[in-house]
Design an enzyme around this catalytic site. Structure first.
Site, PDB file in Angstrom:
ATOM      1  N   CYS A 263      45.678  35.452  52.508  1.00  0.00           N
ATOM      2  CA  CYS A 263      47.279  35.745  53.543  1.00  0.00           C
ATOM      3  C   CYS A 263      47.193  34.882  53.957  1.00  0.00           C
ATOM      4  O   CYS A 263      48.330  33.943  54.280  1.00  0.00           O
ATOM      5  CB  CYS A 263      47.105  36.835  53.378  1.00  0.00           C
ATOM      6  SG  CYS A 263      47.335  37.992  51.842  1.00  0.00           S
TER       7      CYS A 263
HETATM    8  P1  NAD Z   1      45.656  38.665  43.353  1.00  0.00           P
HETATM    9  O1  NAD Z   1      44.991  36.747  42.908  1.00  0.00           O
HETATM   10  O2  NAD Z   1      44.878  39.361  43.329  1.00  0.00           O
HETATM   11  O3  NAD Z   1      45.857  39.273  42.088  1.00  0.00           O
HETATM   12  C1  NAD Z   1      46.802  38.405  41.580  1.00  0.00           C
HETATM   13  C2  NAD Z   1      47.364  39.171  39.692  1.00  0.00           C
HETATM   14  O4  NAD Z   1      48.280  38.602  38.988  1.00  0.00           O
HETATM   15  C3  NAD Z   1      46.329  38.783  39.303  1.00  0.00           C
HETATM   16  O5  NAD Z   1      44.933  39.360  38.833  1.00  0.00           O
HETATM   17  C4  NAD Z   1      46.759  37.663  38.184  1.00  0.00           C
HETATM   18  O6  NAD Z   1      46.258  37.698  36.550  1.00  0.00           O
HETATM   19  C5  NAD Z   1      48.186  38.723  37.758  1.00  0.00           C
HETATM   20  N1  NAD Z   1      49.209  37.731  37.275  1.00  0.00           N
HETATM   21  C6  NAD Z   1      49.539  35.916  37.294  1.00  0.00           C
HETATM   22  N2  NAD Z   1      50.480  35.945  36.803  1.00  0.00           N
HETATM   23  C7  NAD Z   1      51.032  37.066  36.294  1.00  0.00           C
HETATM   24  C8  NAD Z   1      52.040  37.249  35.061  1.00  0.00           C
HETATM   25  N3  NAD Z   1      52.635  36.581  35.111  1.00  0.00           N
HETATM   26  N4  NAD Z   1      52.134  38.531  34.556  1.00  0.00           N
HETATM   27  C9  NAD Z   1      50.863  39.594  34.938  1.00  0.00           C
HETATM   28  N5  NAD Z   1      49.502  39.764  35.707  1.00  0.00           N
HETATM   29  C10 NAD Z   1      50.004  37.935  36.485  1.00  0.00           C
HETATM   30  O7  NAD Z   1      46.620  38.349  44.193  1.00  0.00           O
HETATM   31  P2  NAD Z   1      46.375  39.521  45.344  1.00  0.00           P
HETATM   32  O8  NAD Z   1      45.803  39.291  46.456  1.00  0.00           O
HETATM   33  O9  NAD Z   1      46.357  41.236  44.933  1.00  0.00           O
HETATM   34  O10 NAD Z   1      48.343  39.634  46.196  1.00  0.00           O
HETATM   35  C11 NAD Z   1      49.397  40.090  45.589  1.00  0.00           C
HETATM   36  C12 NAD Z   1      50.176  39.126  46.563  1.00  0.00           C
HETATM   37  O11 NAD Z   1      50.253  40.434  47.679  1.00  0.00           O
HETATM   38  C13 NAD Z   1      50.511  38.167  46.436  1.00  0.00           C
HETATM   39  O12 NAD Z   1      51.944  37.846  46.988  1.00  0.00           O
HETATM   40  C14 NAD Z   1      50.015  37.866  48.548  1.00  0.00           C
HETATM   41  O13 NAD Z   1      50.420  37.194  49.669  1.00  0.00           O
HETATM   42  C15 NAD Z   1      49.842  39.376  48.807  1.00  0.00           C
HETATM   43  N6  NAD Z   1      49.484  40.612  49.267  1.00  0.00           N
HETATM   44  C16 NAD Z   1      47.556  39.908  49.710  1.00  0.00           C
HETATM   45  C17 NAD Z   1      47.185  41.191  50.452  1.00  0.00           C
HETATM   46  C18 NAD Z   1      45.548  40.805  50.098  1.00  0.00           C
HETATM   47  O14 NAD Z   1      45.333  41.658  51.140  1.00  0.00           O
HETATM   48  N7  NAD Z   1      45.181  40.720  48.979  1.00  0.00           N
HETATM   49  C19 NAD Z   1      47.872  41.529  52.221  1.00  0.00           C
HETATM   50  C20 NAD Z   1      49.402  41.909  51.452  1.00  0.00           C
HETATM   51  C21 NAD Z   1      50.395  40.864  50.385  1.00  0.00           C
END
Ligand code: NAD
Length: 420
Positions: A263
């Site tokens: 992030c």
């Molecule tokens: P991640 O990479 O762990 O998970 C994303 C998921 O989306 C993956 O499993 C991927 O296969 C799936 N995906 C991608 N394209 C897709 C599609 N078209 N259809 C269905 N699934 C699809 O990401 P994350 O860490 O969970 O982060 C997700 C969002 O949340 C980001 O924008 C991030 O900035 C935000 N965020 C993350 C955190 C954190 O601590 N990880 C905290 C707050 C906000």
């Protein structure tokens, strides 16, 4: 309520399992077959404390599929796909765009009001200027009338994501129409924290401003820490004194080798790029990133103070995850450190309690230890992640260069802290 979650990573799976625990029915949709299989076997696709127990407990309240038709039987869809950086630092919205298109196709086939909520971190303007037109085009329906659209940023921290889901500091709901606001207020009614309802762009910006502030606090602590190191002052003692000021607050003053993770780096870079798009040069945010990039190399400089030529030397690396209690190595400070050690032709022996499998995919060429004790046999040890178990090791007689302030390591024969 019936909820579908598009994207089942750290945010999606924690949010979905949390909503299931609160009595909702949840359908996870992901493009990654391994994640779908794991979720359908009640196994978390990522490591997060307490998640497996909750998945087992709520086994009958969720399912996972790769088919967007899973949306048809739900009332609300959360978009939780990744929003990585492009090479120039700006936000890569391709996953959000493809999710929006697929959701739009399903909404075309669905009767009744459906609410779409963007939970992924997206730069201000994205929900209304990118997500909305794509869903409208594919569905033939109008946002804020035929379907609801909201932005609900996520603030959970990896490592304590489950606890953060149930005990958030605040919930931010960015909406335009009353119906969507009512749906989200109902969904979040079990939570007692402050709830802030804003317009959509403001909700998007609150997430960036929060992360940029925390990143700034870390780089500030590191810059002061770098000065402290030269002056023979312990930055931790300094920030204990600074944090006691109620206007300042002690959290996030952990001086060290900088922030990583999925992030802070990408969000600060995306905000810098967005600012430039609108003709603003963000000097402070740029400095935050510059300080952060420099910190890991300070660990290597300190190591070379004691072992000037690293060629053929055995260097132990304790910790590979970007922070403790996660297996996530995205932007981990271990990456530039291991790259530099490889350049110096050191022999690397690394250990991490959870992140070794992920790290092996990036660096198959280095050696991995089965236990942290094995790493201590190296010529020198670098502490890169402050896992609790590293506080139990016997560092006596070793050379330890500490990037994360592991107190027990101070008993080493030669001990150097990066900012203390
Ligand atoms: P991640 O990479 O762990 O998970 C994303 C998921 O989306 C993956 O499993 C991927 O296969 C799936 N995906 C991608 N394209 C897709 C599609 N078209 N259809 C269905 N699934 C699809 O990401 P994350 O860490 O969970 O982060 C997700 C969002 O949340 C980001 O924008 C991030 O900035 C935000 N965020 C993350 C955190 C954190 O601590 N990880 C905290 C707050 C906000």
């Amino acid at each position: 309520m019936k909820i579908s979650i598009v994207g089942s990573g750290y945010v999606g799976v924690t949010t979905g399992v949390g909503f299931a625990e609160l009595g909702n029915d949840v359908t996870f949709i992901d493009v990654d077959e391994n994640k779908i299989k794991a979720i359908n076997s009640a196994k978390p696709p990522i490591f997060e404390k307490g998640l497996e127990e909750l998945m087992n407990k709520n086994r009958d309240k969720y399912k996972a599929t790769n088919n967007y038709e899973g949306i048809l039987d739900t009332d609300i869809t959360f978009i939780c796909v990744g929003t990585p950086s492009k090479d120039d630092g700006s936000i890569d919205l391709s996953f959000v765009e493809s999710a929006a298109r697929e959701i739009g196709k399903m909404l075309k086939r669905k009767d009744g009001f459906h609410t779409v909520v963007v939970k992924s971190t997206v730069v201000p303007g994205t929900t209304e200027e990118v997500v909305k037109p794509l869903i409208e085009k594919e569905s033939g329906k109008r946002a804020f009338e035929d379907f609801g659209l909201a932005m609900n940023p996520e603030f959970l921290r990896e490592g304590s994501a489950v606890d953060d889901f149930f005990n958030p500091d605040r919930i931010v709901i960015g909406v335009k129409d009353d119906k969507t606001r009512e749906v989200l207020e109902m969904l979040y009614s079990p939570f007692n924290c402050p709830k802030l309802v804003t317009d959509i762009k403001t909700a998007e910006m609150i997430k960036y401003a929060s992360n940029a502030f925390l990143a700034t606090k870390i780089s500030f602590a590191n810059e002061i820490g770098n000065i402290c190191k030269k002056l023979g002052i312990d930055a931790y003692e300094v920030f204990k004194g600074v944090g006691l000021d109620h206007r300042i607050n002690p959290a996030f003053f952990r001086a060290g080798i900088g922030f990583g993770g999925s992030c802070f780096p990408k969000d600060v870079k995306a905000l810098i790029a967005k600012a430039r798009d609108v003709g603003e040069e963000p000097k402070l945010l740029k400095a935050v990133m510059d300080v952060n990039e420099g910190q890991p190399m300070r660990l290597i400089e300190l190591l070379k103070k004691h072992i000037p030529n690293l060629r053929g030397k055995k260097v132990g690396v304790l910790g590979l995850a970007f922070k403790p209690d996660t297996d996530d190595i995205r932007e981990s400070r271990a990456i530039p450190i291991v790259e530099e050690l490889l350049k110096e032709q050191a022999e690397i022996l690394a250990y991490d309690p959870k992140a070794m499998d992920n790290f092996k995919q990036l660096f198959p060429q280095i050696r991995y230890a089965e236990t942290p004790n094995e790493v201590l046999n190296a010529d020198a040890v670098l502490i890169v992640t402050e896992w609790k178990e590293f506080e139990q090791l016997d560092y006596k007689g070793k050379i330890v260069i500490d990037g994360r302030r592991v107190e027990k390591a101070r008993e080493a024969a030669i001990y150097e802290g990066v900012c203390w």
